[in-house]
Design a protein around this motif. Sequence first.
Motif, PDB file in Angstrom:
ATOM      1  N   ARG A 109     -17.026 -16.032  23.413  1.00 27.87           N
ATOM      2  CA  ARG A 109     -17.415 -14.645  23.126  1.00 27.87           C
ATOM      3  C   ARG A 109     -18.169 -14.049  24.312  1.00 27.87           C
ATOM      4  O   ARG A 109     -18.006 -12.868  24.640  1.00 27.87           O
ATOM      5  N   VAL A 110     -18.999 -14.854  24.948  1.00 24.19           N
ATOM      6  CA  VAL A 110     -19.788 -14.374  26.077  1.00 24.19           C
ATOM      7  C   VAL A 110     -18.896 -14.126  27.292  1.00 24.19           C
ATOM      8  O   VAL A 110     -19.169 -13.219  28.094  1.00 24.19           O
ATOM      9  N   ASP A 111     -17.821 -14.885  27.437  1.00 31.24           N
ATOM     10  CA  ASP A 111     -16.869 -14.640  28.527  1.00 31.24           C
ATOM     11  C   ASP A 111     -16.339 -13.214  28.476  1.00 31.24           C
ATOM     12  O   ASP A 111     -16.114 -12.580  29.512  1.00 31.24           O
ATOM     13  N   ASP A 112     -16.141 -12.702  27.270  1.00 28.31           N
ATOM     14  CA  ASP A 112     -15.615 -11.350  27.084  1.00 28.31           C
ATOM     15  C   ASP A 112     -16.701 -10.284  27.103  1.00 28.31           C
ATOM     16  O   ASP A 112     -16.418  -9.109  27.332  1.00 28.31           O
ATOM     17  N   ASP A 113     -17.950 -10.700  26.828  1.00 34.38           N
ATOM     18  CA  ASP A 113     -19.035  -9.729  26.698  1.00 34.38           C
ATOM     19  C   ASP A 113     -20.361 -10.380  27.073  1.00 34.38           C
ATOM     20  O   ASP A 113     -20.980 -11.065  26.248  1.00 34.38           O
ATOM     21  N   PRO A 114     -20.827 -10.193  28.314  1.00 35.93           N
ATOM     22  CA  PRO A 114     -22.084 -10.829  28.722  1.00 35.93           C
ATOM     23  C   PRO A 114     -23.300 -10.330  27.950  1.00 35.93           C
ATOM     24  O   PRO A 114     -24.345 -10.981  27.960  1.00 35.93           O
ATOM     25  N   ASP A 115     -23.177  -9.185  27.273  1.00 34.19           N
ATOM     26  CA  ASP A 115     -24.272  -8.656  26.456  1.00 34.19           C
ATOM     27  C   ASP A 115     -24.176  -9.106  24.997  1.00 34.19           C
ATOM     28  O   ASP A 115     -24.885  -8.572  24.131  1.00 34.19           O
ATOM     29  N   PHE A 116     -23.337 -10.103  24.726  1.00 35.24           N
ATOM     30  CA  PHE A 116     -23.111 -10.563  23.350  1.00 35.24           C
ATOM     31  C   PHE A 116     -24.424 -10.957  22.677  1.00 35.24           C
ATOM     32  O   PHE A 116     -25.270 -11.633  23.263  1.00 35.24           O
ATOM     33  N   LEU A 117     -24.571 -10.552  21.415  1.00 30.13           N
ATOM     34  CA  LEU A 117     -25.739 -10.908  20.612  1.00 30.13           C
ATOM     35  C   LEU A 117     -25.299 -11.770  19.432  1.00 30.13           C
ATOM     36  O   LEU A 117     -24.434 -11.379  18.641  1.00 30.13           O
ATOM     37  N   LEU A 118     -25.883 -12.941  19.333  1.00 32.41           N
ATOM     38  CA  LEU A 118     -25.610 -13.842  18.214  1.00 32.41           C
ATOM     39  C   LEU A 118     -26.062 -13.192  16.916  1.00 32.41           C
ATOM     40  O   LEU A 118     -27.169 -12.651  16.824  1.00 32.41           O
ATOM     41  N   GLY A 119     -25.199 -13.276  15.886  1.00 34.09           N
ATOM     42  CA  GLY A 119     -25.508 -12.689  14.588  1.00 34.09           C
ATOM     43  C   GLY A 119     -25.673 -13.738  13.508  1.00 34.09           C
ATOM     44  O   GLY A 119     -25.283 -14.895  13.673  1.00 34.09           O
ATOM     45  N   ILE A 120     -26.208 -13.322  12.390  1.00 33.81           N
ATOM     46  CA  ILE A 120     -26.387 -14.233  11.247  1.00 33.81           C
ATOM     47  C   ILE A 120     -25.045 -14.801  10.818  1.00 33.81           C
ATOM     48  O   ILE A 120     -24.931 -15.999  10.525  1.00 33.81           O
ATOM     49  N   ASP A 121     -24.014 -13.988  10.787  1.00 30.07           N
ATOM     50  CA  ASP A 121     -22.691 -14.463  10.359  1.00 30.07           C
ATOM     51  C   ASP A 121     -22.163 -15.547  11.293  1.00 30.07           C
ATOM     52  O   ASP A 121     -21.460 -16.459  10.846  1.00 30.07           O
ATOM     53  N   ASP A 122     -22.487 -15.466  12.574  1.00 29.66           N
ATOM     54  CA  ASP A 122     -22.051 -16.505  13.509  1.00 29.66           C
ATOM     55  C   ASP A 122     -22.684 -17.849  13.158  1.00 29.66           C
ATOM     56  O   ASP A 122     -22.022 -18.894  13.199  1.00 29.66           O
ATOM     57  N   VAL A 123     -23.957 -17.830  12.812  1.00 27.83           N
ATOM     58  CA  VAL A 123     -24.633 -19.065  12.438  1.00 27.83           C
ATOM     59  C   VAL A 123     -24.100 -19.582  11.111  1.00 27.83           C
ATOM     60  O   VAL A 123     -23.863 -20.788  10.945  1.00 27.83           O
ATOM     61  N   ARG A 124     -23.871 -18.692  10.171  1.00 29.52           N
ATOM     62  CA  ARG A 124     -23.348 -19.118   8.862  1.00 29.52           C
ATOM     63  C   ARG A 124     -21.931 -19.667   8.990  1.00 29.52           C
ATOM     64  O   ARG A 124     -21.565 -20.623   8.287  1.00 29.52           O
ATOM     65  N   ASP A 125     -21.128 -19.097   9.885  1.00 28.53           N
ATOM     66  CA  ASP A 125     -19.788 -19.656  10.135  1.00 28.53           C
ATOM     67  C   ASP A 125     -19.914 -21.080  10.670  1.00 28.53           C
ATOM     68  O   ASP A 125     -19.146 -21.972  10.282  1.00 28.53           O
ATOM     69  N   TRP A 126     -20.853 -21.296  11.574  1.00 25.26           N
ATOM     70  CA  TRP A 126     -21.082 -22.644  12.111  1.00 25.26           C
ATOM     71  C   TRP A 126     -21.501 -23.598  10.983  1.00 25.26           C
ATOM     72  O   TRP A 126     -21.024 -24.727  10.910  1.00 25.26           O
ATOM     73  N   GLU A 127     -22.364 -23.137  10.109  1.00 28.07           N
ATOM     74  CA  GLU A 127     -22.831 -23.984   9.011  1.00 28.07           C
ATOM     75  C   GLU A 127     -21.694 -24.335   8.054  1.00 28.07           C
ATOM     76  O   GLU A 127     -21.657 -25.452   7.519  1.00 28.07           O
ATOM     77  N   ARG A 128     -20.798 -23.402   7.823  1.00 24.95           N
ATOM     78  CA  ARG A 128     -19.661 -23.706   6.938  1.00 24.95           C
ATOM     79  C   ARG A 128     -18.792 -24.822   7.506  1.00 24.95           C
ATOM     80  O   ARG A 128     -18.200 -25.609   6.764  1.00 24.95           O
ATOM     81  N   GLU A 129     -18.729 -24.918   8.833  1.00 24.22           N
ATOM     82  CA  GLU A 129     -17.916 -25.950   9.464  1.00 24.22           C
ATOM     83  C   GLU A 129     -18.670 -27.258   9.659  1.00 24.22           C
ATOM     84  O   GLU A 129     -18.090 -28.348   9.512  1.00 24.22           O
ATOM     85  N   HIS A 130     -19.960 -27.168   9.965  1.00 23.07           N
ATOM     86  CA  HIS A 130     -20.698 -28.363  10.387  1.00 23.07           C
ATOM     87  C   HIS A 130     -21.838 -28.764   9.459  1.00 23.07           C
ATOM     88  O   HIS A 130     -22.453 -29.817   9.658  1.00 23.07           O
ATOM     89  N   GLY A 131     -22.144 -27.958   8.476  1.00 25.52           N
ATOM     90  CA  GLY A 131     -23.255 -28.264   7.588  1.00 25.52           C
ATOM     91  C   GLY A 131     -24.493 -27.471   7.958  1.00 25.52           C
ATOM     92  O   GLY A 131     -24.504 -26.733   8.950  1.00 25.52           O
TER      93      GLY A 131
END
Length: 258
Positions: A109-131
């Motif tokens: 995501r950062v490759d496409d947008d150096p100003d990318f901001l991590l969101g709550i949904d990004d963390v929750r997506d990670w949790e759904r995959e990894h716990g």
Amino acid sequence: MPVLADLLSALRSSRVEVVDLTAPLSESTPVLQLPPPFANTTGFRLEEISRYDDRGPRWYWNDIHTGEHVGTHVDAPNHWLSGKDGPSVDQIPLRTLIGPAAVLDMSARVDDDPDFLLGIDDVRDWEREHGPLPEGGWLLYRTGWDARSGDQDSFLNVSDGASHTPGVSPECAQWLAEEAPIAGFGVETVGTDAGRAAELEPIFPCHDRLLGAGKCGLTQLRNLAQLPPTGALLVVSPLPIVGGSGSPARVYALVERA
């Protein structure tokens, strides 16, 4: 103790690998630059005392000149106004400095947008995959930014008067501070906040929310690509500077290999 003996055996046999996450500290180490009228930290510099010469014929040593927040370093809670009554770097509990690591990879995501901001949904997506995020552990935010760490200009990525580096949204920073069970948050960039964090509300939300909640920051990491999403043990070793707001640190991870 059998547990420690088992760990030593695993280290010697390479069943457990030690991965260095620390950027080398030298005069070329990138340093955060704040705009006027704010004061800036000094960079890192060695001043030679003696080197096998008439100043000291059998020894070599140096004085060190550096700021607390230079290179790979820890932000203690008292680094920020919101955490001013919290622990200084020498008061951070040792149990906080050793803990499980969750590695969240947003480099694509950062490759496409150096100003990318991590969101709550990004963390929750990670949790759904990894716990769930680890209780008392560290969330390490991989962006691929460590590839730039050898060059100040590329690392700070300033254009049009603003630094363009990835960070965390205010909503996610508040969620990590108030709801996530982590003890600290680590990044590959010069600070835990985005380059344009002064434009957010609140300004510098990671510093404001996480340090205000008594959690710690960890910056300028490298080699996060060598860690699995879960299962690594993080070891953070800052100097116990009495009353300090932070410290350069040696940071490494223990990773079990098949």
